[in-house]
Design an enzyme around this catalytic site. Structure first.
Site, PDB file in Angstrom:
ATOM      1  N   ASN A 157       0.836  -1.193   0.000  1.00 41.75           N
ATOM      2  CA  ASN A 157       0.000   0.000   0.000  1.00 41.75           C
ATOM      3  C   ASN A 157       0.869   1.240   0.000  1.00 41.75           C
ATOM      4  OD1 ASN A 157      -0.127   1.578   2.827  1.00 41.75           O
ATOM      5  ND2 ASN A 157       0.425  -0.562   3.175  1.00 41.75           N
ATOM      6  N   ASN A 209       6.809  -3.908  10.739  1.00 39.22           N
ATOM      7  CA  ASN A 209       6.023  -3.060   9.855  1.00 39.22           C
ATOM      8  C   ASN A 209       6.240  -3.574   8.424  1.00 39.22           C
ATOM      9  OD1 ASN A 209       4.717  -0.761   8.607  1.00 39.22           O
ATOM     10  ND2 ASN A 209       5.032   0.298  10.556  1.00 39.22           N
ATOM     11  N   CYS A 231      22.162 -38.721  -1.312  1.00 40.36           N
ATOM     12  CA  CYS A 231      21.171 -37.735  -0.861  1.00 40.36           C
ATOM     13  C   CYS A 231      21.779 -36.916   0.274  1.00 40.36           C
ATOM     14  CB  CYS A 231      19.907 -38.442  -0.385  1.00 40.36           C
ATOM     15  SG  CYS A 231      18.693 -37.338   0.363  1.00 40.36           S
ATOM     16  N   CYS A 282       6.579   2.993   9.325  1.00 42.06           N
ATOM     17  CA  CYS A 282       5.929   3.216   8.031  1.00 42.06           C
ATOM     18  C   CYS A 282       6.971   3.618   6.981  1.00 42.06           C
ATOM     19  CB  CYS A 282       4.867   4.289   8.174  1.00 42.06           C
ATOM     20  SG  CYS A 282       3.979   4.575   6.655  1.00 42.06           S
ATOM     21  N   CYS A 295      15.378 -32.475  -8.120  1.00 45.57           N
ATOM     22  CA  CYS A 295      16.650 -32.966  -7.595  1.00 45.57           C
ATOM     23  C   CYS A 295      17.708 -32.972  -8.682  1.00 45.57           C
ATOM     24  CB  CYS A 295      16.467 -34.369  -7.026  1.00 45.57           C
ATOM     25  SG  CYS A 295      17.931 -34.985  -6.170  1.00 45.57           S
ATOM     26  N   CYS A 321       6.743 -32.302  -3.234  1.00 50.92           N
ATOM     27  CA  CYS A 321       5.885 -33.452  -3.515  1.00 50.92           C
ATOM     28  C   CYS A 321       4.423 -33.071  -3.279  1.00 50.92           C
ATOM     29  CB  CYS A 321       6.261 -34.634  -2.619  1.00 50.92           C
ATOM     30  SG  CYS A 321       5.169 -36.053  -2.862  1.00 50.92           S
TER      31      CYS A 321
END
Lengths: 446, 470
Positions: free
Chosen positions: B84, B211, B419, B146, B363, B429
Site C-alpha cells: 500500500n 512493519n 542424498c 511506516c 533434484c 511433492c
C-alpha cells in the site's frame, strides 16, 4: 419416414446438438490450469498419440501466454482444435493424468486445449509458413486428418503437395463423421482452411482408382495413401436393401451436410452394433427427435468396444441398450423397414472371443421405421488389392513401417484408417500423417 | 456492549496479559485500514478480536492518493502479498480521540492501543501522548516503521532506521506516558536488533514488529505503469501479507533472543491462519497483530484463529498461551551451532507416490542428483501397487493406469548414498506425507561447526567430505 409425425423445430434441434462441453472462459481456464502439477515426462503427453507437450501448454495458459499455448499444441498436432473437441480424452491424456489419483479427477486437458486453440483461431493466427521450394512433388490421396497433416508437414519443408479427395468437402471424418454435438462443421473446416493457407493444391471430387494411383506413382516423387475406409460391413441378413436401412456414417454425415430439421430420422430407431459409432448414431438419433432409440449388441457390456463415457451419454439421453441380442432378419412392409427380428444369445466363454450360442425360442421382433447398421467399416479393397506388391493384412489393411509410414511399394506411403493397427481416433490419423511426412521428407532428401 | 474478559474454549484459556494490559485473547488488529474508525473497531471486537491498535493518528490529517494498494497473486491464489501507499489517518485528531474514547468506554476488557506518529519534536510527542491517554486507551504504539510517504517527511521508518532517533523519541514519550509504550519496528534495516535495543534503552515497555517492507508490486505490461499507480506513476509502498511471514518470524526471533532487550513482543507480519499466529507465539510473540488477512476476508476470520489455536493447545496439553509463548525461541541458533553429524535422507513411499516426477526433476536439475528414475512396464507396475484398483480405469475394452503413458510408469527412488537431505523433494511433492525425511544414524557424536574448527585445528578430526553426487 422423417416427416411421419415427428414434430421438430430448428431452434430446438440446435439446442439438442449444442456442444456437450462448452468452451472455458478466462477464469475457468485459469482455475483449471492451476491444477496441472507440471509432471516430468508427463503421463498425459505420453498418452497422447501426437505427443502434445501438455504441461508446457497448460503452464503457458496459466501464465497468460495463450498464443504460445496454441503454438505448442499445433506444433505437435495441426488439428489441435478438433482433437480438443473430439478426442476421447477420458482414455488418453486425461485418463493418464496423475490428478486422478490425487484429486479423483483429472486436469481438464481437452477443454484447456480447446481454450488455447480457439483463442488463436478467433484471432486468425497463422503460425506457419511454407518452406523454401524444393521442387519435389508429393501426391496425397485423401483429405482427411492423416492426409492433410502430412500435407501441412510437407509444405513446412517446401515440398509441393497435391491432395486428391473423393468427396466434395475436405477434412474427412473429422468434418463429416463425428457427432455434431462434439464438433461443428464450421470449426472442422476452419482447421482445414488453416492448412490450405500453406499453399496446397486441393482437388475435391477427385476419387482415385487403381489406374490413377499407378499413374501418380510415376508422376510424383512420393505418394501418401490416406484413403481411410469404405462402406459399413454388411450384416449379411435378409432385408438390408429395404428403405430405411442406413449405414451409421451416412446417418451422421447428414448432420453436417444438411440443416438439422432436414435430417432424416425414424420414430423408432434400432441401431445394430456396440462400438463408438453405434453409440454416436444412437445419440444423434435421439437428438434429431426419434421417439425411441434402441441399440442391439450381440455381446455383453463387458465386451462392448464403446467408451464408458459415450455409453453413459447414451443412457442419460434415453437410449435403450439390449445386450446379447443378435439380428436375424430385417422385416419390411411395402419395401420399407418395419422391424428387426432378433434373437437372444448366450456367451460360451469369456471376453470378446466368447462364442455366441443362440437361445432357442428367444426370437422376437423390435418394431422400427429406421435401422442403422454400425458394424465398422470395410477396407477399400477394390483400390488396394489391385497392387500385387502392396502388402496387406488379412483383413485388407496396408502394412507400413511404423517409423516411416513406408509401404512395401517404393515411394508409396500410407497412414490413417487404411493402415495396419490404425487407432480409430482423429488424433491417431494426425500422428500417422506426421510419421509419413517425416518418412517422405527423409526419402526426398536422399 | 461489554467485552468478555477472556476467550475460553472448553478447557483452554486464551486470555493474555501483555505488559500489564489484559485482553480476552492474543489476536489483535494491527494499526492499519481495519482500525481506522470506531465503526470498524466495534465490529472487530464484536467479532471476537481480543485487541486492536488504532490506525496511526497525528496532529494534522494527511491527504491520500488514489489508487493505493497492489497485490501479488500466485498461480490462481489471490493476494500472496499486498502493498500500500496509503498514509496514516486522514481524519482529524479530534474525531479519532472521541471515537477511541467511545470504544474504550464500551469495551473496557479489550486491549486498545493507539498508534502515534508526529513531527520529531518533543512538545509534539508530549502533546499527543497526553491527549491520547485521556481517551482511556490502554497503551501506545510508536509508529517508527511506516516506509512510505511519512518517511520522506522525517517520520515513520526515517526514525526507525536510526537507533539514536528511536531511543530519543521513545524517551520523550516515556517522559509523560502513564500507559505502556510499544515501539513498532521497521524491517527495512540491516539489523533489527540495533533498533530494538535502542527502543529498550529509551524505556519502551514492549516491541511490535514487523512493519511493512519497501516494495514495488509490479509493472502493468499493457500500460508499462508501476503497480499500484497514480495517473501512470507509482511509488514504493509497504509490503505485507502471507509472503512476508518468514521475514517477520526471523525478526521476531531476533528480538526475542536479544539478551539486551527482554521486552514482551507483539508479533506482526503475514499472519492469516492460526498456524501462522502460533508460529509467531512459539518464537516469542505474546500477542499477535493481523491486518492484511482482515483486509482480504473481514473480521470474521478471528473465529478460525481462536478455534485453530484452541484445538492445537488442547492436543498439545497447553492450558494457557503463557504455556507455549517462546517455547521455540531458543531453538533458533547460529548456523555454527548446528550439528554437522546429523543426517537425514529422503524416502519415497511407493504406495502413495503418484509418479508425477516433480521430485526427480527438481533434484536432478536444481539440487543434488540423488533420485533415480526407472521405467516400469505398466503391466508390471500393476503388480507392485496394493491400491492399484483405485488407479485403474476401464473404458470400453481398454484398461488404463493413472500415471501411465506409452506403456510405462516412471518409478522414482532415492539414492540414499548421495542424498544430502536437503528437503527439496519433500517440499515439492504434491502428495502429503509421500516423501519423508528420515534420520540416518551416522554413528558419530554431535559436532557443531565451531567444535569442528577446534578439532580440525587440534588434528582430532578428518576433513568432512560432501557426498559425491555428481
Amino acid at each position: 419416414m422423417a416427416k411421419s409425425g415427428i414434430r421438430r423445430n430448428s431452434k430446438m434441434l440446435r439446442a439438442k446438438f449444442a456442444e456437450l462441453h462448452p468452451p472455458l472462459d478466462d477464469d475457468e481456464a485459469a482455475a483449471a490450469a492451476v491444477h496441472c502439477l507440471y509432471c516430468y515426462d508427463a503421463p498425459c503427453t505420453r498418452a497422447c498419440p501426437t505427443r502434445i507437450d501438455i504441461p508446457h501448454f497448460i503452464r503457458q495458459i496459466l501464465h497468460k501466454d495463450t498464443r504460445g499455448a496454441a503454438k505448442t499444441i499445433l506444433d505437435a498436432n495441426i488439428f489441435g482444435g478438433s482433437c480438443a473437441r473430439v478426442c476421447p480424452t477420458e482414455v488418453l491424456c486425461e485418463g493418464a493424468c496423475v490428478d486422478n489419483t490425487l484429486l479423483n479427477e483429472p486436469v481438464l486437458i481437452g477443454r484447456l486445449q480447446r481454450f488455447a486453440c480457439d483463442d488463436s483461431h478467433e484471432a486468425s493466427m497463422n503460425f506457419y509458413t511454407p518452406g523454401a521450394d524444393t521442387g519435389k512433388r508429393v501426391a496425397i490421396i485423401g483429405a482427411g486428418p492423416a492426409g492433410l497433416t502430412c500435407a501441412h508437414e510437407l509444405r513446412k519443408q517446401g515440398h509441393r503437395v497435391t491432395v486428391f479427395e473423393a468427396r466434395d468437402v475436405a477434412g474427412g471424418l473429422n468434418t463429416l463423421g463425428i457427432a455434431a454435438y462434439k464438433i461443428s462443421t464450421e470449426f472442422a473446416l476452419s482447421e482445414v482452411e488453416r492448412i490450405m493457407k500453406m499453399g496446397i493444391d486441393l482437388r475435391l471430387g477427385s476419387p482415385v482408382d487403381a489406374d490413377r494411383l499407378a499413374q501418380y506413382l510415376l508422376e510424383y516423387d512420393a505418394v501418401f495413401l490416406a484413403v481411410g475406409l469404405g462402406r459399413t460391413a454388411p450384416l449379411d441378413i435378409p432385408g438390408e436393401n429395404l428403405k430405411g436401412v442406413w449405414e451409421a456414417l451416412d446417418f451422421i454425415f447428414q448432420t453436417h451436410t444438411k440443416p438439422l430439421n432436414k435430417c432424416k430420422v425414424g420414430k423408432q430407431v434400432v441401431v445394430i452394433g456396440g462400438g463408438n459409432t453405434a453409440i454416436d448414431a444412437a445419440n444423434a438419433a435421439v437428438r434429431l427427435g426419434a421417439e425411441s432409440v434402441t441399440v442391439a449388441y450381440r455381446r455383453d457390456k463387458h465386451a462392448m468396444p464403446a467408451f464408458e463415457h459415450e455409453y453413459d451419454l447414451a443412457l442419460s439421453s434415453g437410449v435403450q441398450i439390449l445386450w446379447l441380442t443378435k439380428p436375424l432378419k430385417i422385416m419390411g412392409r411395402a419395401g420399407k423397414v418395419a422391424g428387426v427380428r432378433v434373437q437372444r444369445v448366450r456367451l460360451d466363454g469369456r471376453g470378446r472371443k466368447a462364442r455366441l450360442e443362440p437361445v432357442r425360442g428367444s426370437e422376437y421382433t423390435l418394431p422400427c421405421d429406421m435401422m442403422i447398421k454400425a458394424l465398422g467399416q470395410e477396407t477399400l479393397h477394390e483400390l488396394l488389392e489391385v497392387f500385387p506388391k502392396l502388402k496387406l493384412t488379412k483383413n485388407g489393411r496396408v502394412v507400413v513401417n511404423p517409423r516411416t509410414g513406408a509401404t512395401s511399394i517404393p515411394k508409396l506411403f500410407a497412414g490413417g484408417d487404411c493402415q495396419k493397427d490404425a487407432g480409430e481416433e482423429v488424433v491417431n490419423a494426425v500422428e500417422a500423417g506426421k510419421i509419413a511426412a517425416a518418412g517422405i521428407v527423409a526419402l526426398l532428401s536422399r | 456492549m461489554n467485552g468478555t474478559p477472556s476467550t475460553t474454549n472448553g478447557d483452554v484459556d486464551l486470555s493474555i496479559e501483555f505488559c500489564g494490559v489484559r485482553a480476552p485473547n492474543p489476536f489483535w488488529l494491527a494499526s492499519g485500514p481495519p482500525t481506522n474508525s470506531e465503526y470498524q473497531v466495534r465490529r472487530a471486537f464484536e467479532a471476537g478480536w481480543g485487541g486492536a491498535v488504532w490506525k496511526t493518528i497525528s496532529h494534522e490529517p494527511i491527504v491520500n492518493v488514489s489508487s493505493r494498494y497492489g497485490a501479488v497473486d500466485y498461480e490462481g491464489r489471490k493476494v500472496m502479498g499486498l502493498n500500500n501507499i496509503e498514509l496514516i489517518t486522514d481524519r482529524t485528531l479530534e474525531d479519532n480521540l472521541r471515537e477511541i474514547a467511545n470504544v474504550k468506554r464500551d469495551f473496557p476488557n479489550h486491549a486498545l492501543f493507539v498508534s502515534l506518529m508526529v513531527e520529531s519534536k518533543r512538545e509534539a510527542w508530549h502533546d499527543i501522548v497526553k491527549r491520547t491517554e485521556d481517551t482511556g486507551a490502554d497503551g501506545l504504539e510508536l509508529n517508527f516503521g511506516c516506509p512510505h510517504g511519512m518517511s520522506e517527511r522525517g517520520m515513520g521508518s526515517a526514525v526507525g532506521q536510526v537507533p539514536e532517533y528511536t531511543q530519543m523519541i521513545t524517551e520523550w514519550v516515556k517522559e509523560v506516558a502513564r500507559t505502556p509504550v510499544m515501539v513498532k519496528l521497521t524491517p527495512n534495516i540491516t539489523d533489527v536488533g540495533a533498533i530494538g535495543r535502542a527502543g529498550a534503552r529509551g524505556g519502551a515497555d514492549a516491541i511490535a514488529l514487523i512493519n511493512t517492507l519497501n516494495s514495488i508490486m509490479g509493472v502493468d505490461l499493457d500500460t508499462l505503469a508501476p503497480k499500484p499507480h497514480v495517473r501512470g506513476q507509482g511509488s514504493h509502498g509497504g509490503y505485507c501479507g502471507p509472503a512476508v511471514k518468514p521475514i517477520a518470524l526471523h525478526m521476531v526471533s531476533q528480538i526475542a533472543n536479544d539478551p539486551e532487550i527482554g521486552l514482551p513482543i507483539s508479533g506482526i507480519g503475514g499472519i492469516q491462519t492460526w498456524q501462522e499466529a502460533t508460529e509467531h507465539m512459539l518464537l516469542g510473540a505474546a500477542s499477535i497483530q493481523v491486518c492484511t488477512a482482515v483486509m482480504h476476508f473481514g473480521f470474521r476470520i478471528v473465529e478460525e484463529l481462536i478455534s485453530g489455536v484452541s484445538n492445537w493447545m488442547r492436543a498439545k496439553g497447553f492450558g494457557a498461551c503463557g504455556d507455549f509463548v517462546g517455547a521455540s525461541r531458543e531453538r533458533v541458533r547460529d548456523w555454527s551451532d548446528l550439528d554437522l553429524n546429523y543426517k537425514v535422507v529422503a524416502e519415497i513411499d511407493q504406495q502413495t507416490c503418484i509418479n508425477c516426477g516433480l521430485c526427480y526433476i527438481a533434484c536432478e536439475d536444481g539440487c543434488h542428483q540423488s533420485i533415480n528414475i526407472e521405467r516400469v512396464p505398466e503391466s508390471q507396475f500393476r503388480k507392485t501397487r496394493r491400491d492399484i484398483a483405485d488407479r485403474t480405469f476401464v473404458s470400453g475394452t481398454k484398461r488404463y493406469t493413472f500415471g501411465a503413458g506409452d506403456g510405462y510408469v516412471n518409478r522414482f527412488t532415492i539414492n540414499q548414498e548421495t542424498c544430502v537431505g536437503c528437503n527439496m523433494c519433500a517440499l515439492i511433492c504434491p502428495v502429503e506425507g509421500c516423501i519423508a525425511m528420515v534420520e540416518i544414524d551416522t554413528g558419530k557424536p554431535p559436532m557443531s561447526w565451531r567444535e569442528y574448527q577446534k578439532r580440525l585445528a587440534a588434528g582430532e578430526t578428518e576433513l568432512l567430505e560432501p557426498p559425491k553426487h555428481v
